[in-house]
Design an enzyme around this catalytic site. Structure first.
Site, PDB file in Angstrom:
ATOM      1  N   CYS A 134      13.499  24.863   2.024  1.00 47.03           N
ATOM      2  CA  CYS A 134      12.544  25.579   1.157  1.00 47.03           C
ATOM      3  C   CYS A 134      11.658  24.558   0.437  1.00 47.03           C
ATOM      4  O   CYS A 134      11.835  23.349   0.582  1.00 47.03           O
ATOM      5  CB  CYS A 134      13.286  26.400   0.107  1.00 47.03           C
ATOM      6  SG  CYS A 134      14.492  27.556   0.763  1.00 47.03           S
ATOM      7  N   MET A 135      10.741  25.073  -0.397  1.00 52.11           N
ATOM      8  CA  MET A 135       9.846  24.175  -1.123  1.00 52.11           C
ATOM      9  C   MET A 135      10.614  23.244  -2.074  1.00 52.11           C
ATOM     10  O   MET A 135      10.314  22.059  -2.182  1.00 52.11           O
ATOM     11  CB  MET A 135       8.806  24.984  -1.902  1.00 52.11           C
ATOM     12  CG  MET A 135       7.731  24.120  -2.527  1.00 52.11           C
ATOM     13  SD  MET A 135       6.534  25.066  -3.474  1.00 52.11           S
ATOM     14  CE  MET A 135       5.503  25.758  -2.217  1.00 52.11           C
ATOM     15  N   ASP A 136      11.642  23.782  -2.723  1.00 59.01           N
ATOM     16  CA  ASP A 136      12.343  22.999  -3.755  1.00 59.01           C
ATOM     17  C   ASP A 136      13.851  22.886  -3.527  1.00 59.01           C
ATOM     18  O   ASP A 136      14.542  22.269  -4.336  1.00 59.01           O
ATOM     19  CB  ASP A 136      12.143  23.644  -5.134  1.00 59.01           C
ATOM     20  CG  ASP A 136      10.714  24.070  -5.350  1.00 59.01           C
ATOM     21  OD1 ASP A 136       9.864  23.176  -5.453  1.00 59.01           O
ATOM     22  OD2 ASP A 136      10.439  25.284  -5.362  1.00 59.01           O
ATOM     23  N   ARG A 183       1.251 -10.556   7.082  1.00 58.24           N
ATOM     24  CA  ARG A 183       1.124  -9.377   6.210  1.00 58.24           C
ATOM     25  C   ARG A 183       2.382  -8.531   6.453  1.00 58.24           C
ATOM     26  O   ARG A 183       2.476  -7.797   7.430  1.00 58.24           O
ATOM     27  CB  ARG A 183      -0.163  -8.600   6.543  1.00 58.24           C
ATOM     28  CG  ARG A 183      -1.439  -9.454   6.391  1.00 58.24           C
ATOM     29  CD  ARG A 183      -2.701  -8.608   6.551  1.00 58.24           C
ATOM     30  NE  ARG A 183      -2.726  -7.865   7.784  1.00 58.24           N
ATOM     31  CZ  ARG A 183      -3.178  -8.321   8.959  1.00 58.24           C
ATOM     32  NH1 ARG A 183      -3.668  -9.560   9.041  1.00 58.24           N
ATOM     33  NH2 ARG A 183      -3.151  -7.568  10.038  1.00 58.24           N
ATOM     34  N   ARG A 236     -10.143   0.243  15.167  1.00 56.62           N
ATOM     35  CA  ARG A 236     -10.158   0.950  13.885  1.00 56.62           C
ATOM     36  C   ARG A 236     -11.279   0.381  13.023  1.00 56.62           C
ATOM     37  O   ARG A 236     -12.355   0.971  12.949  1.00 56.62           O
ATOM     38  CB  ARG A 236      -8.777   0.792  13.230  1.00 56.62           C
ATOM     39  CG  ARG A 236      -8.465   1.766  12.153  1.00 56.62           C
ATOM     40  CD  ARG A 236      -7.000   1.803  11.790  1.00 56.62           C
ATOM     41  NE  ARG A 236      -6.490   0.580  11.182  1.00 56.62           N
ATOM     42  CZ  ARG A 236      -5.259   0.435  10.703  1.00 56.62           C
ATOM     43  NH1 ARG A 236      -4.408   1.440  10.763  1.00 56.62           N
ATOM     44  NH2 ARG A 236      -4.858  -0.701  10.160  1.00 56.62           N
ATOM     45  N   TYR A 280      14.968  31.391   3.929  1.00 58.07           N
ATOM     46  CA  TYR A 280      13.858  32.171   4.509  1.00 58.07           C
ATOM     47  C   TYR A 280      14.054  32.377   6.005  1.00 58.07           C
ATOM     48  O   TYR A 280      14.476  31.466   6.721  1.00 58.07           O
ATOM     49  CB  TYR A 280      12.528  31.433   4.300  1.00 58.07           C
ATOM     50  CG  TYR A 280      12.101  31.370   2.857  1.00 58.07           C
ATOM     51  CD1 TYR A 280      11.733  32.524   2.159  1.00 58.07           C
ATOM     52  CD2 TYR A 280      12.061  30.157   2.180  1.00 58.07           C
ATOM     53  CE1 TYR A 280      11.341  32.461   0.836  1.00 58.07           C
ATOM     54  CE2 TYR A 280      11.664  30.086   0.850  1.00 58.07           C
ATOM     55  CZ  TYR A 280      11.311  31.252   0.182  1.00 58.07           C
ATOM     56  OH  TYR A 280      10.920  31.185  -1.124  1.00 58.07           O
ATOM     57  N   HIS A 310      -5.721  -7.034  13.166  1.00 61.58           N
ATOM     58  CA  HIS A 310      -4.492  -6.236  13.069  1.00 61.58           C
ATOM     59  C   HIS A 310      -4.067  -5.804  14.469  1.00 61.58           C
ATOM     60  O   HIS A 310      -4.900  -5.353  15.254  1.00 61.58           O
ATOM     61  CB  HIS A 310      -4.755  -5.014  12.179  1.00 61.58           C
ATOM     62  CG  HIS A 310      -3.522  -4.243  11.837  1.00 61.58           C
ATOM     63  ND1 HIS A 310      -2.385  -4.830  11.319  1.00 61.58           N
ATOM     64  CD2 HIS A 310      -3.237  -2.915  11.929  1.00 61.58           C
ATOM     65  CE1 HIS A 310      -1.463  -3.897  11.107  1.00 61.58           C
ATOM     66  NE2 HIS A 310      -1.952  -2.738  11.481  1.00 61.58           N
ATOM     67  N   LYS A 330       0.858  -1.195   0.000  1.00 67.40           N
ATOM     68  CA  LYS A 330       0.000   0.000   0.000  1.00 67.40           C
ATOM     69  C   LYS A 330       0.892   1.243   0.000  1.00 67.40           C
ATOM     70  O   LYS A 330       2.107   1.143   0.216  1.00 67.40           O
ATOM     71  CB  LYS A 330      -0.939  -0.025   1.209  1.00 67.40           C
ATOM     72  CG  LYS A 330      -0.252   0.022   2.549  1.00 67.40           C
ATOM     73  CD  LYS A 330      -1.243  -0.294   3.663  1.00 67.40           C
ATOM     74  CE  LYS A 330      -0.563  -0.400   5.005  1.00 67.40           C
ATOM     75  NZ  LYS A 330      -1.080   0.449   6.029  1.00 67.40           N
TER      76      LYS A 330
HETATM   77  C1  LIG Z   1      -4.107  -4.211   8.107  1.00 70.74           C
HETATM   78  C2  LIG Z   1      -2.620  -4.109   7.972  1.00 70.74           C
HETATM   79  N1  LIG Z   1      -1.915  -5.227   7.871  1.00 70.74           N
HETATM   80  C3  LIG Z   1      -0.570  -5.217   7.758  1.00 70.74           C
HETATM   81  C4  LIG Z   1       0.128  -4.019   7.737  1.00 70.74           C
HETATM   82  C5  LIG Z   1       1.634  -4.046   7.655  1.00 70.74           C
HETATM   83  O1  LIG Z   1       2.186  -3.605   8.867  1.00 70.74           O
HETATM   84  P1  LIG Z   1       3.771  -3.459   9.024  1.00 70.74           P
HETATM   85  O2  LIG Z   1       4.178  -2.436   8.030  1.00 70.74           O
HETATM   86  O3  LIG Z   1       3.952  -2.996  10.427  1.00 70.74           O
HETATM   87  O4  LIG Z   1       4.337  -4.792   8.730  1.00 70.74           O
HETATM   88  C6  LIG Z   1      -0.577  -2.832   7.861  1.00 70.74           C
HETATM   89  C7  LIG Z   1       0.145  -1.559   7.885  1.00 70.74           C
HETATM   90  O5  LIG Z   1      -0.195  -0.599   8.479  1.00 70.74           O
HETATM   91  C8  LIG Z   1      -1.987  -2.875   7.967  1.00 70.74           C
HETATM   92  O6  LIG Z   1      -2.715  -1.757   8.080  1.00 70.74           O
END
Ligand SMILES: Cc1ncc(COP(=O)(O)O)c(C=O)c1O
Length: 390
Positions: free
Chosen positions: A317-319, A224, A138, A270, A168, A39
């Site tokens: 700065c920005m850039d 995961r 959550r 700045y 999770h 993600k």
């Molecule tokens: C539902 C879920 N599973 C797994 C992960 C992976 O977690 P990590 O990056 O701590 O391994 C995340 C990350 O936030 C998550 O939201």
């Protein structure tokens, strides 16, 4: 044509991604799979390239937060199972069906609506992982009764297929394991309740990186794997334990755009918060907070030049940023490392996180579409990806 026209870029070491998958493979029981969590554009490393490498190295599925992120992976030709870990609006369920992307659900109402939407559009099945909230507060069902209702709704559906059960953890990376153990026990009691009701369990998963490091025996069908995939530890505490050696995959580099050495004192950036003294060598670098390089590093951070630290002077700065080069040999075009290794020195994402009051996860996520990514395999550049000019 040059694939990008600026002297600032990210380097991603695909061998490091591969090594980290293999390390977890060796750490986990043989029956536990690895879902590579890509993600947020692969935590800023690029979801497509990291996803492909992780799958090739032994991961068997990918996890994303949003259906849009799954679309990017499918459009890049990735056919492996993909799970959307977050909420998906019901009006997008048809897309998940067409792309064979699995979704997360935790409410009976959502399941009934999704079922209707799929029937209306005469679309095929969508795999659903039921999320339980065992202490993260959550998303997820919070009681056994709710869980059984949600699972029954899935069993009664002709369009949704119950494919997974997960939770999770909130505190798996902390020295005090009380909370995570309590969550694990609650998850186990949910599983017991399902078994007692005669349900055949689908794919079960609960471990993120921290839990996979500390409790590989909790792996169930898959972990995961997020932050560990990228070679980073989930917390300084976990890094200290270091019984699972990880290789950081990302470096951030730039080249000097301008150098000045004045005879007179002069102020920098700045707010004129820094005054350069005569003979100090100030270099200007073409990166700024609009690239995701935090303004909180103003007058605090450092970069690497010739394997030595060069402090940031004045405000980011920005850039652009300015740094004080510790000797007088700097020239326009010389390479600078902002994150990563140069010689024996390293500026780790953990260091940047500590300086900017955040966690290492956020640091690469902030690097954005303005910065091209150059991928390396076996020490050689293999591909370049630049969203800005795509
Ligand atoms: C539902 C879920 N599973 C797994 C992960 C992976 O977690 P990590 O990056 O701590 O391994 C995340 C990350 O936030 C998550 O939201």
């Amino acid at each position: 044509m040059k694939p990008f026209c600026r002297d600032t870029w990210v380097e991603v070491d695909l061998d490091a991604i591969r090594a980290n998958v293999e390390t977890f493979r060796g750490h986990l029981p043989a029956q536990t799979g690895i879902m590579a969590v890509v993600k947020a554009d692969g935590y800023g490393h690029g979801s497509v390239h990291v996803g492909k490498e992780a799958l090739d190295a032994g991961a068997d599925s990918l996890g994303v937060a949003l259906l849009d992120e799954a679309i990017v992976l499918r459009e890049a030709g990735i056919e492996a199972p993909i799970l959307v870990l977050g909420y998906t609006p019901v009006d997008s369920v048809a897309i998940a069906s067409k792309l064979k992307v699995e979704l997360t659900a935790y409410s009976e109402a959502w399941i009934l609506e999704a079922e209707q939407a799929l029937q209306r559009d005469e679309l095929g099945p969508v795999g659903i992982h039921v999320k339980t909230d065992t202490g993260m507060g959550r998303l997820g069902v919070r009681s056994e009764e709710e869980l059984l209702r949600v699972v029954s709704a899935l069993e009664n559906s002709s369009k949704l297929v119950w494919s997974g059960l997960f939770t999770h953890f909130a505190c798996a990376d902390e020295p005090d394991q009380t909370h995570v153990r309590r969550q694990y026990e609650t998850f186990q009691s949910f599983i017991q309740a399902l078994r007692a009701a005669g349900k055949k369990l689908p794919k079960v998963h609960c471990c993120n990186t921290a839990a996979a490091i500390a409790h590989p025996e909790w792996g169930y069908d898959t972990i995961r794997l997020g932050i560990g995939l990228y070679g980073l530890y989930p917390s300084p505490y976990m890094k200290e334990r270091a019984d699972v050696p990880l290789v950081p995959a990302l470096s951030l580099k730039t080249k000097i755009a301008h150098v000045k050495v004045a005879d007179e004192p002069f102020t920098v950036s700045y707010g004129a918060t820094y005054t350069a003294q005569p003979h100090e060598q100030i270099a200007t670098l073409p990166i700024g907070y609009a690239d995701g390089y935090s303004r909180l590093l103003s007058n605090r951070g450092a970069v690497l030049f010739n394997g030595e630290r060069a402090p940031i002077v004045g405000r980011v700065c920005m850039d652009q940023i300015m740094v004080k080069i510790p000797n007088e040999s700097a020239q326009v075009g010389d390479e600078i490392v902002l994150y990563g290794r140069q010689g024996d020195e390293e500026i780790s994402l953990d260091e940047i996180a500590a300086l900017t009051g955040t966690i290492n996860y956020e640091v690469p996520c902030l690097l954005n579409f303005r910065i091209p990514k150059v991928y390396y395999r076996a020490g050689k550049e293999c591909t370049v990806h630049h969203l800005l000019t795509k």
